[in-house]
Design a protein around this motif. Structure first.
Motif, PDB file in Angstrom:
ATOM      1  N   GLY A   1       0.429   3.645  -8.108  1.00 50.08           N
ATOM      2  CA  GLY A   1       0.349   2.482  -8.901  1.00 50.08           C
ATOM      3  C   GLY A   1       1.147   2.144 -10.212  1.00 50.08           C
TER       4      GLY A   1
ATOM      5  N   GLU B   1       2.073   1.906  -3.433  1.00 53.04           N
ATOM      6  CA  GLU B   1       0.930   2.490  -4.342  1.00 53.04           C
ATOM      7  C   GLU B   1       0.680   3.888  -4.138  1.00 53.04           C
ATOM      8  OE1 GLU B   1      -2.072  -0.239  -3.207  1.00 53.04           O
ATOM      9  OE2 GLU B   1      -1.471  -1.609  -5.044  1.00 53.04           O
TER      10      GLU B   1
ATOM     11  N   ARG C   1       0.948  -1.312  -0.082  1.00 49.61           N
ATOM     12  CA  ARG C   1       0.025  -0.115   0.066  1.00 49.61           C
ATOM     13  C   ARG C   1       0.899   1.357  -0.130  1.00 49.61           C
ATOM     14  NH1 ARG C   1      -3.849  -3.194   3.285  1.00 49.61           N
ATOM     15  NH2 ARG C   1      -2.758  -2.594   5.188  1.00 49.61           N
TER      16      ARG C   1
END
Length: 236
Positions: A17, A12, A9
């Motif tokens: 991303g 990201e 996470r």
């Protein structure tokens, strides 16, 4: 584990991303994180009252993967270091200082393959050391063959003074469940302090750094291929 979900996470959020999409076909950062913690677990050292783990890590990458990482290396290394710190705290281990992760270009590797080395830099208080697991410490590491792959399992085979045979036969010292490997495919033997690999008239041949051999002396980081399985020789 939660720390790996948090790690992904975090990546990201940092790269929105982009990084994770870029690594769909090569080495994935989360895969690196998992292998780093396995390397840590395999190199614990006992001090007077604490269990110490390595604080220096080197990651060997293929030219393609190294190029992919180039733009992100500094930030990714920092996040991998933070992952190791979180893992150390979760397990209750000790480390001499902040772990450091460095990437190295390794021409012998193909896309998706990588290796990890670790070491302890500094002196453990009390100098009371006891090795655990397969020897990988400074100066007295046991030579080994490590299977190169793209999964999470890091399979290693320690090499000793006695010859060991590689093959599918369950009687072999190194058993590989590869249908392209002969039952008695190749033999590793030690001669005068050096390790050699000898092909045992295998059906598909034995290769060192993609060169077919009958017999060859092994050098650090040589890539052995038997069937579709690749193993890296490491001794320092």
């Amino acid at each position: 584990m939660t720390i790996f979900r948090d790690f992904e996470r975090k990546l990201e959020s940092i790269f929105e991303g982009v990084l994770l999409r870029a690594f769909k076909s090569g080495v994935h950062p989360v895969e690196l994180g998992k292998k780093l913690t396995r390397e840590l677990e395999g190199n614990k050292t006992i001090g007077v009252s604490r269990i110490y783990v390595p604080n220096r890590y080197e990651v060997g990458l293929s030219p393609r993967d190294y190029e992919r990482f180039a733009t992100y290396q500094s930030v990714l290394a920092t996040e991998l270091e933070n992952l190791l710190i979180s893992y150390v705290k979760e397990k209750g281990y000790s480390v001499l200082d902040r772990p450091q992760v460095r990437f190295k270009l390794e021409e012998k590797l193909h896309e998706g393959e990588f290796w990890i080395r670790s070491r302890m830099e500094g002196e453990i208080p009390g100098k009371e050391k006891e090795r655990k697991g397969i020897g990988k410490g400074e100066g007295d590491r046991i030579p080994l063959l490590q299977v190169l792959g793209k999964g999470d399992d890091a399979v290693e085979f320690a090499l000793g003074d006695k010859p060991c045979v590689i093959g599918r036969n369950p009687a072999c010292e190194i058993v590989l469940p590869d249908p392209n490997v002969s039952r008695m495919h190749a033999r590793i033997e030690k001669k005068g302090g050096e390790y050699h690999i000898v092909d045992l008239d295998s059906t598909n041949g034995t290769f060192v750094n993609e060169k077919r051999i009958n017999q060859s002396k092994l050098q650090e980081n040589d890539i052995i291929r038997v069937g579709t399985t690749k193993l890296i020789f490491r001794r320092s």
